[in-house]
Design an enzyme around this catalytic site. Sequence first.
Site, PDB file in Angstrom:
ATOM      1  N   TYR A 144     -10.939  -1.175  14.869  1.00 48.32           N
ATOM      2  CA  TYR A 144     -10.542  -1.355  16.265  1.00 48.32           C
ATOM      3  C   TYR A 144     -11.641  -0.896  17.225  1.00 48.32           C
ATOM      4  CZ  TYR A 144      -5.596  -2.673  15.852  1.00 48.32           C
ATOM      5  OH  TYR A 144      -4.420  -3.342  15.639  1.00 48.32           O
ATOM      6  N   LYS A 195      -8.223   0.187   0.781  1.00 50.32           N
ATOM      7  CA  LYS A 195      -8.699  -0.731  -0.257  1.00 50.32           C
ATOM      8  C   LYS A 195      -9.999  -0.170  -0.827  1.00 50.32           C
ATOM      9  CE  LYS A 195      -8.264  -5.213  -0.484  1.00 50.32           C
ATOM     10  NZ  LYS A 195      -7.473  -5.439  -1.714  1.00 50.32           N
ATOM     11  N   ASP A 227      -2.905  -4.123  -0.051  1.00 50.26           N
ATOM     12  CA  ASP A 227      -2.186  -5.368  -0.366  1.00 50.26           C
ATOM     13  C   ASP A 227      -0.973  -5.075  -1.240  1.00 50.26           C
ATOM     14  OD1 ASP A 227      -3.944  -4.586  -2.388  1.00 50.26           O
ATOM     15  OD2 ASP A 227      -4.481  -6.631  -2.968  1.00 50.26           O
ATOM     16  N   ASP A 251      -1.461  -1.042  11.388  1.00 49.11           N
ATOM     17  CA  ASP A 251      -0.904  -2.028  12.317  1.00 49.11           C
ATOM     18  C   ASP A 251      -0.067  -3.044  11.537  1.00 49.11           C
ATOM     19  OD1 ASP A 251      -0.591  -3.411  14.784  1.00 49.11           O
ATOM     20  OD2 ASP A 251      -2.166  -4.801  14.186  1.00 49.11           O
ATOM     21  N   ASP A 255       4.378  -3.202  11.111  1.00 46.98           N
ATOM     22  CA  ASP A 255       5.202  -4.364  11.477  1.00 46.98           C
ATOM     23  C   ASP A 255       6.071  -4.783  10.304  1.00 46.98           C
ATOM     24  OD1 ASP A 255       4.127  -4.551  14.035  1.00 46.98           O
ATOM     25  OD2 ASP A 255       3.914  -6.728  13.926  1.00 46.98           O
TER      26      ASP A 255
END
Length: 369
Positions: A144, A195, A227, A251, A255
């Site tokens: 970000y 990851k 993942d 983020d 969600d």
Amino acid sequence: MPETKKILFLAGDGIGPEVMGQVRRVMDWLAKEGRASFEVEEGLVGGCAYDAHGTPLHDDTMKLALEADAVMLGAVGGPKWDAELPFELKPERGLLRLRKEMELFANLRPALVFDALAEASSLKTDLVAGLDIMIVRELTGGVYFGEPRGITELTNGERRGVNTQVYETYEIVRVSEVAFDLAGKRGKRLCSVEKANVMESGLLWREEVTRISAKYPDIELSHMYADNCAMQLVRAPKQFDVIVTDNLFGDLLSDCAAMLTGSLGMLPSASLGAADATGIRKAMYEPVHGSAPDIAGQDKANPLATLLSFSMMLRYSFDMAAEADLVDDAVKDVLNDGVRTGDIMQPGMTLVGTTGMGDALIAAMEKRS
Ligand code: IPM
Ligand code: MG
């Protein structure tokens, strides 16, 4: 008389002002009961700030945010500003500037399934009933904010878009300490997500979290690739207690976890900075949902995520656990009584608007005290 807390109200765009209006009512109620004292300043953030000042966050508002005891934020953005504005002036930049300049590095996003809403989830009820996960998202670093970034013209006439994922030790350490502490107050399990199989920043993340874990012998630490975590969240979400992860993965995963609970309209968040010498942290509280421009101004929005964010403010910024519990319990009461806004409406329940939900909540608080 309780000590007066200085709160900056940034209602923002879309449904922001409506849902924040219900928080004001609950604050007034707490003040009337003599249980709290608030001094509220209001400011603009997002598209409305751009319309008024040509910037999504005016320097004066930034200054107010830094001086406040806590910031309460509604939502930013909308189609009106999406198309026409350059990147640096988009409503979201106002929010990102607040996070960055207040150094709110730890974003707490609980995903809690209320018993009364377990059937509203798109997952089978038994998979989500009783679910209580806390996602701790790193909020001021990673891709970000990493440099270099930007879009450049190449000599061959093509263009290149660059963003940089970067983490330094201190950033990983401070956010994982918050997560370990929270795990200690909950189910004592922490899952760190990155990851490390693909990204060096992920490998560093895993090594640093593992190193820090020595300070927390009573917390069971596990590691998961992002993942796989996304998959596990929809396969068997109750395996998680606290998850700690970077800005971008946090983020996405928050969600994903949000939808387990049935509606984004139910989910609060707290963004915390480092504690100063007196133990006080800079903090901002906001619902996870967006500005929902399609229903703005129609008294249809669910104010519960924002009210639950306010309850997190009482708990984390002001140590007012009794009042925070009162708000949380009142939310359970209204849901158990069958009161619903459109987003969580189920057959046989009572449909109310934003104000109606505020009425029901205040009535439930009154009944309990
Ligand atoms: C969130 C939002 C923000 C983010 C946007 C609005 C910039 O999606 O708070 O999760 O990406 O962090
Ligand atoms: Mg998001």
